[in-house]
Scaffold this motif. Structure first.
Motif, PDB file in Angstrom:
ATOM      1  N   THR A  15       0.830  -1.200   0.000  1.00 26.37           N
ATOM      2  CA  THR A  15       0.000   0.000   0.000  1.00 26.37           C
ATOM      3  C   THR A  15       0.866   1.251   0.000  1.00 26.37           C
ATOM      4  N   ARG A  16       0.337   2.275  -0.629  1.00 23.56           N
ATOM      5  CA  ARG A  16       1.011   3.563  -0.652  1.00 23.56           C
ATOM      6  C   ARG A  16      -0.002   4.632  -0.277  1.00 23.56           C
ATOM      7  N   GLU A  17       0.430   5.592   0.498  1.00 26.15           N
ATOM      8  CA  GLU A  17      -0.446   6.679   0.924  1.00 26.15           C
ATOM      9  C   GLU A  17      -0.940   7.453  -0.300  1.00 26.15           C
ATOM     10  N   ALA A  19      -2.671   6.505  -2.759  1.00 24.89           N
ATOM     11  CA  ALA A  19      -2.684   5.761  -4.018  1.00 24.89           C
ATOM     12  C   ALA A  19      -4.093   5.234  -4.278  1.00 24.89           C
TER      13      ALA A  19
END
Length: 65
Positions: A15-17, A19
């Motif tokens: 996960t990416r902030e 995204a």
């Protein structure tokens, strides 16, 4: 044989902030529910209508039942 080698030090995925697709809902917290398919489209329409109304009005209406 492929010349591709896996690099265990390289981080991929996860996960990416900020995204992904942004929510269309005003009341941002969502959940998944299971309903019969025959009801799904209509319930989604109703939920969208409620989401556009003042949230406090919805809460007070649902608590008065």
């Amino acid at each position: 044989m492929s010349s591709f080698k896996k690099n265990p030090n390289k981080k991929r995925g996860g996960t990416r902030e900020n995204a992904g697709r942004k929510s269309i809902w005003i009341n941002q917290d969502t959940c998944t529910i299971r309903v019969p398919k025959i009801f799904a489209a209509r319930l989604h329409e109703i939920a969208q209508k409620w989401d556009k109304e003042e949230f406090n009005d919805f809460v007070s209406k649902s608590n008065s039942d």
